[in-house]
Scaffold this active site. Structure first.
Site, PDB file in Angstrom:
ATOM      1  N   TYR A  57       0.839  -1.203   0.000  1.00 27.69           N
ATOM      2  CA  TYR A  57       0.000   0.000   0.000  1.00 27.69           C
ATOM      3  C   TYR A  57       0.875   1.254   0.000  1.00 27.69           C
ATOM      4  O   TYR A  57       0.564   2.231  -0.671  1.00 27.69           O
ATOM      5  CB  TYR A  57      -0.947   0.018   1.213  1.00 27.69           C
ATOM      6  CG  TYR A  57      -1.992   1.097   1.061  1.00 27.69           C
ATOM      7  CD1 TYR A  57      -3.190   0.836   0.394  1.00 27.69           C
ATOM      8  CD2 TYR A  57      -1.747   2.395   1.504  1.00 27.69           C
ATOM      9  CE1 TYR A  57      -4.118   1.831   0.191  1.00 27.69           C
ATOM     10  CE2 TYR A  57      -2.682   3.400   1.302  1.00 27.69           C
ATOM     11  CZ  TYR A  57      -3.861   3.117   0.647  1.00 27.69           C
ATOM     12  OH  TYR A  57      -4.780   4.103   0.437  1.00 27.69           O
TER      13      TYR A  57
ATOM     14  N   PHE B   1      -7.029  21.441 -24.845  1.00 32.83           N
ATOM     15  CA  PHE B   1      -7.294  20.015 -24.968  1.00 32.83           C
ATOM     16  C   PHE B   1      -8.530  19.736 -24.115  1.00 32.83           C
ATOM     17  O   PHE B   1      -8.735  20.341 -23.066  1.00 32.83           O
ATOM     18  CB  PHE B   1      -6.110  19.137 -24.546  1.00 32.83           C
ATOM     19  CG  PHE B   1      -6.427  17.687 -24.808  1.00 32.83           C
ATOM     20  CD1 PHE B   1      -6.473  17.206 -26.105  1.00 32.83           C
ATOM     21  CD2 PHE B   1      -6.774  16.831 -23.775  1.00 32.83           C
ATOM     22  CE1 PHE B   1      -6.848  15.895 -26.365  1.00 32.83           C
ATOM     23  CE2 PHE B   1      -7.138  15.519 -24.029  1.00 32.83           C
ATOM     24  CZ  PHE B   1      -7.182  15.043 -25.325  1.00 32.83           C
ATOM     25  N   THR B   2      -9.351  18.788 -24.574  1.00 29.81           N
ATOM     26  CA  THR B   2     -10.676  18.568 -23.980  1.00 29.81           C
ATOM     27  C   THR B   2     -10.648  18.408 -22.458  1.00 29.81           C
ATOM     28  O   THR B   2     -11.249  19.196 -21.733  1.00 29.81           O
ATOM     29  CB  THR B   2     -11.321  17.331 -24.624  1.00 29.81           C
ATOM     30  OG1 THR B   2     -10.402  16.232 -24.539  1.00 29.81           O
ATOM     31  CG2 THR B   2     -11.651  17.577 -26.082  1.00 29.81           C
TER      32      THR B   2
ATOM     33  N   ASP C  27       2.150  20.187 -20.196  1.00 31.59           N
ATOM     34  CA  ASP C  27       1.487  18.918 -20.489  1.00 31.59           C
ATOM     35  C   ASP C  27       2.508  18.097 -21.285  1.00 31.59           C
ATOM     36  O   ASP C  27       2.711  18.314 -22.475  1.00 31.59           O
ATOM     37  CB  ASP C  27       0.216  19.156 -21.304  1.00 31.59           C
ATOM     38  CG  ASP C  27      -0.518  17.853 -21.600  1.00 31.59           C
ATOM     39  OD1 ASP C  27       0.107  16.780 -21.517  1.00 31.59           O
ATOM     40  OD2 ASP C  27      -1.725  17.916 -21.912  1.00 31.59           O
TER      41      ASP C  27
ATOM     42  N   LYS D 184       0.625   7.556 -23.492  1.00 32.81           N
ATOM     43  CA  LYS D 184       1.082   7.891 -24.851  1.00 32.81           C
ATOM     44  C   LYS D 184       2.587   7.615 -24.943  1.00 32.81           C
ATOM     45  O   LYS D 184       2.982   6.470 -25.101  1.00 32.81           O
ATOM     46  CB  LYS D 184       0.768   9.355 -25.175  1.00 32.81           C
ATOM     47  CG  LYS D 184      -0.708   9.619 -25.470  1.00 32.81           C
ATOM     48  CD  LYS D 184      -1.563   9.716 -24.253  1.00 32.81           C
ATOM     49  CE  LYS D 184      -2.930  10.288 -24.522  1.00 32.81           C
ATOM     50  NZ  LYS D 184      -3.767  10.270 -23.322  1.00 32.81           N
TER      51      LYS D 184
ATOM     52  N   ARG E  36     -12.297  15.119 -34.252  1.00 29.47           N
ATOM     53  CA  ARG E  36     -11.648  16.204 -33.516  1.00 29.47           C
ATOM     54  C   ARG E  36     -12.093  17.516 -34.166  1.00 29.47           C
ATOM     55  O   ARG E  36     -11.316  18.235 -34.759  1.00 29.47           O
ATOM     56  CB  ARG E  36     -10.118  16.083 -33.544  1.00 29.47           C
ATOM     57  CG  ARG E  36      -9.555  14.808 -32.946  1.00 29.47           C
ATOM     58  CD  ARG E  36      -9.354  14.807 -31.436  1.00 29.47           C
ATOM     59  NE  ARG E  36     -10.560  14.721 -30.645  1.00 29.47           N
ATOM     60  CZ  ARG E  36     -10.561  14.579 -29.317  1.00 29.47           C
ATOM     61  NH1 ARG E  36      -9.437  14.509 -28.639  1.00 29.47           N
ATOM     62  NH2 ARG E  36     -11.682  14.524 -28.650  1.00 29.47           N
TER      63      ARG E  36
ATOM     64  N   PHE F  35     -18.440  14.445 -26.749  1.00 29.07           N
ATOM     65  CA  PHE F  35     -18.037  13.587 -27.869  1.00 29.07           C
ATOM     66  C   PHE F  35     -17.916  12.123 -27.486  1.00 29.07           C
ATOM     67  O   PHE F  35     -18.084  11.242 -28.315  1.00 29.07           O
ATOM     68  CB  PHE F  35     -16.704  14.071 -28.454  1.00 29.07           C
ATOM     69  CG  PHE F  35     -15.632  14.217 -27.404  1.00 29.07           C
ATOM     70  CD1 PHE F  35     -15.495  15.393 -26.689  1.00 29.07           C
ATOM     71  CD2 PHE F  35     -14.792  13.161 -27.100  1.00 29.07           C
ATOM     72  CE1 PHE F  35     -14.537  15.516 -25.697  1.00 29.07           C
ATOM     73  CE2 PHE F  35     -13.822  13.272 -26.116  1.00 29.07           C
ATOM     74  CZ  PHE F  35     -13.702  14.452 -25.406  1.00 29.07           C
TER      75      PHE F  35
HETATM   76  C1  P71 Z   1      -6.169  11.083 -26.969  1.00 26.93           C
HETATM   77  C2  P71 Z   1      -6.278  11.203 -25.500  1.00 26.93           C
HETATM   78  C3  P71 Z   1      -7.309  10.401 -24.779  1.00 26.93           C
HETATM   79  C4  P71 Z   1      -8.581  11.137 -24.944  1.00 26.93           C
HETATM   80  C5  P71 Z   1      -8.919  12.118 -24.043  1.00 26.93           C
HETATM   81  C6  P71 Z   1     -10.038  12.888 -24.259  1.00 26.93           C
HETATM   82  C7  P71 Z   1     -10.792  12.693 -25.396  1.00 26.93           C
HETATM   83  C8  P71 Z   1     -10.475  11.696 -26.274  1.00 26.93           C
HETATM   84  C9  P71 Z   1      -9.363  10.927 -26.049  1.00 26.93           C
HETATM   85  C10 P71 Z   1      -5.434  12.454 -23.658  1.00 26.93           C
HETATM   86  C11 P71 Z   1      -4.673  13.568 -23.237  1.00 26.93           C
HETATM   87  C12 P71 Z   1      -3.882  14.330 -24.158  1.00 26.93           C
HETATM   88  C13 P71 Z   1      -3.200  15.455 -23.736  1.00 26.93           C
HETATM   89  C14 P71 Z   1      -2.402  16.276 -24.662  1.00 26.93           C
HETATM   90  C15 P71 Z   1      -4.014  15.120 -21.532  1.00 26.93           C
HETATM   91  C16 P71 Z   1      -4.721  13.991 -21.896  1.00 26.93           C
HETATM   92  C17 P71 Z   1      -5.527  13.273 -20.874  1.00 26.93           C
HETATM   93  N1  P71 Z   1      -5.530  12.143 -24.939  1.00 26.93           N
HETATM   94  N2  P71 Z   1      -3.291  15.834 -22.441  1.00 26.93           N
HETATM   95  O1  P71 Z   1      -5.499  11.932 -27.574  1.00 26.93           O
HETATM   96  O2  P71 Z   1      -3.791  13.983 -25.447  1.00 26.93           O
HETATM   97  O3  P71 Z   1      -4.879  12.114 -20.490  1.00 26.93           O
HETATM   98  O4  P71 Z   1      -6.451  10.332 -21.263  1.00 26.93           O
HETATM   99  O5  P71 Z   1      -4.588   9.836 -19.664  1.00 26.93           O
HETATM  100  O6  P71 Z   1      -6.547  11.132 -18.925  1.00 26.93           O
HETATM  101  O7  P71 Z   1      -6.739  10.135 -27.527  1.00 26.93           O
HETATM  102  P1  P71 Z   1      -5.683  10.781 -20.070  1.00 26.93           P
END
Ligand code: P71
Length: 462
Positions: free
Chosen positions: A77, A129-130, A220, A263, A387, A454
């Site tokens: 833990y 970013f979303t 980021d 990523k 997108r 989305f």
């Molecule tokens: C991508 C994602 C995953 C995603 C997130 C939201 C909508 C669709 C797909 C996530 C990112 C990202 C950047 C620059 C933070 C996050 C969040 N991307 N910054 O591109 O690209 O990270 O998904 O691990 O929570 O498909 P998280």
């Protein structure tokens, strides 16, 4: 392909040890699946997908070393050995002093937004970013786009379309006052602009400007390794530096970073937040136990942290990044050779199809990019991601749709998963959909959830 473009070809710096069979479907199967999914590729079952280019997030193939690391999980833990390995990897490759693991990127975004934004403060960033913007807004912040104008034009060939427009930023600071700026939200490669990089010169100048005003810069770092590759390729003075050296230098101009390790870091789950300031760290370390888990696991298993620590080291290897971005570029160059409209220059993690170029006859409110994602799936079972206007959501103040200039469909390439032959199949399907473009009709939204619409929205044919 290398030969056709007058240069030597690259090849993957690995060989395949285990395979996962893919399922082929018929057009009838896909029509049924698409209608059931409300024309939203997020709602398709993975089993109904042939080549999955929805995202590069958590979809990467781990190496034999990472899998071996999974067996070394110290599932305590508190104080897991794997946490210390991860902390060491982040210090070594990203250079930040204090680390907090989180279950994924948005867990870290939540914490930094809650800790560093006061209600009503502005959060300038190089394009939204979303999830990032949503957490900033939920913390009472007002996101303000300060990316250079070139980023909003899919055809502009600027080599660093992710750059911050320092004049836009300075005039915001002058107008509102430095105390009204929470911090700069800087993304290394800008996802929504097409995976476009920020130059070293730009981050240096940003550091100088923010230092003059006493403003913090948080990065980021989700695809910062890919950003480092573009600096090595395009910026004077960096051709002989390694990706690892460039990454470390870039991060040194920032005060901290959040990461979706799903990523660049070649894992299926994980993230972190890291800062250099002890007082802020103490606050974040306290917050993480409320939302994620104890500060030495942050919602992850020990084995996940181990895979991440090993993945970080693998992710900065120059031959890996070269072949990763080379594969994305291979697909982009094939489409460009066929005059299919995509975002240029081709970015790091994906080829973005320009849905406005496909469907000039479909108004933005009929979701051209969503339509294109649906058509691609119907043609070949390839899954992509919208997108455009659906992703952009609504202005929280007025309730109106945001109308982003970029209306894109993303073909996102997972790392170390697909071969060049898969890219050929993808390109040919895109061409078939492009050839049928004039007959294609748009969509209307039939169901709209409140947050990040989305993901779960449903559509119908016009
Ligand atoms: C991508 C994602 C995953 C995603 C997130 C939201 C909508 C669709 C797909 C996530 C990112 C990202 C950047 C620059 C933070 C996050 C969040 N991307 N910054 O591109 O690209 O990270 O998904 O691990 O929570 O498909 P998280």
């Amino acid at each position: 392909m290398g030969q056709q473009f007058g240069r030597r070809s690259w090849a993957e710096p690995w060989k395949i040890k285990m395979v996962e069979p893919l399922r082929m479907t018929t057009k009838e199967d896909r029509e049924k699946a698409l209608v059931e999914a409300g024309f939203n590729t997020f709602l398709l079952k993975s089993e109904d997908v042939y080549i999955d280019l929805l995202t590069d997030s958590g979809t990467n193939a781990m190496s034999d070393r990472q899998w071996a690391g999974m067996m070394l999980g110290d599932e305590a833990y508190a104080g897991s050995r794997n946490f210390y390995n991860l902390e060491e990897a982040v210090r070594k490759y990203y250079g930040y002093k204090y680390l907090i693991p989180t279950h994924q990127g948005r867990g870290a975004e939540h914490l930094i937004s809650q800790a560093a934004i006061k209600k009503g403060q502005f959060v300038p960033g190089n394009m939204y970013f979303t999830t990032t913007r949503l957490h900033q807004e939920l913390a009472g912040g007002v996101f303000t786009d300060v990316i250079i104008d070139e980023a909003h034009n899919s055809q502009n060939p600027h080599p660093f379309k992710g750059n911050v427009d320092l004049e836009k930023l300075e005039s915001l600071i002058k107008r509102e006052g430095a105390e009204k700026i929470a911090y700069i939200s800087l993304a290394g490669t800008v996802n929504m602009a097409g995976g476009q990089p920020v130059s070293m010169a730009n981050v240096k100048a940003l550091r100088a400007l923010t230092d003059r005003h006493g403003i913090k810069v948080y990065l980021d770092a989700t695809r910062m390794v890919e950003n480092a590759y573009f600096i090595q390729e395009r910026e004077e003075g960096y051709a002989r530096k390694t990706i690892a050296e460039i990454l470390l230098e870039f991060c040194s101009y920032t005060d901290g970073a959040w990461m979706s390790a799903k990523k660049d870091s070649l894992v299926n789950i994980g993230g972190w937040l890291a800062v250099n300031n002890w007082t802020l760290f103490e606050e974040l370390r306290n917050l993480v136990v409320v939302y994620e888990g104890l500060h030495t696991y942050g919602g992850l298993a020990g084995r996940d942290m181990e895979a991440m620590a090993i993945g970080i080291a693998e992710s900065v290897a120059d031959d890996h990044v070269h072949s990763r971005i080379g594969q994305v570029r291979y697909l982009g160059e094939m489409l460009t050779a066929w005059n299919i409209p995509i975002v240029l220059p081709v970015g790091g993690h994906a080829v973005f199809l320009d849905a406005r170029g496909f469907y000039p006859h479909i108004p933005q409110i009929q979701f051209p990019a969503q339509t294109l994602a649906a058509e691609l799936y119907l043609d070949s079972g390839i899954r992509s991601m919208e997108r455009g206007i659906a992703s952009a959501g609504r202005d929280p103040k007025t309730g109106d749709h945001y109308y982003p200039r970029l209306e894109l469909t993303r073909l996102t390439i997972p790392r170390r998963v697909y071969t060049q032959a898969h890219m050929d199949v993808v390109a040919e399907s895109v061409r078939a959909v492009y050839e049928a473009r004039e007959k294609t009709q748009g969509l209307k939204m039939a169901y709209e959830p409140k947050y990040l619409r989305f993901f779960q929205a449903r559509f119908e044919r016009m």
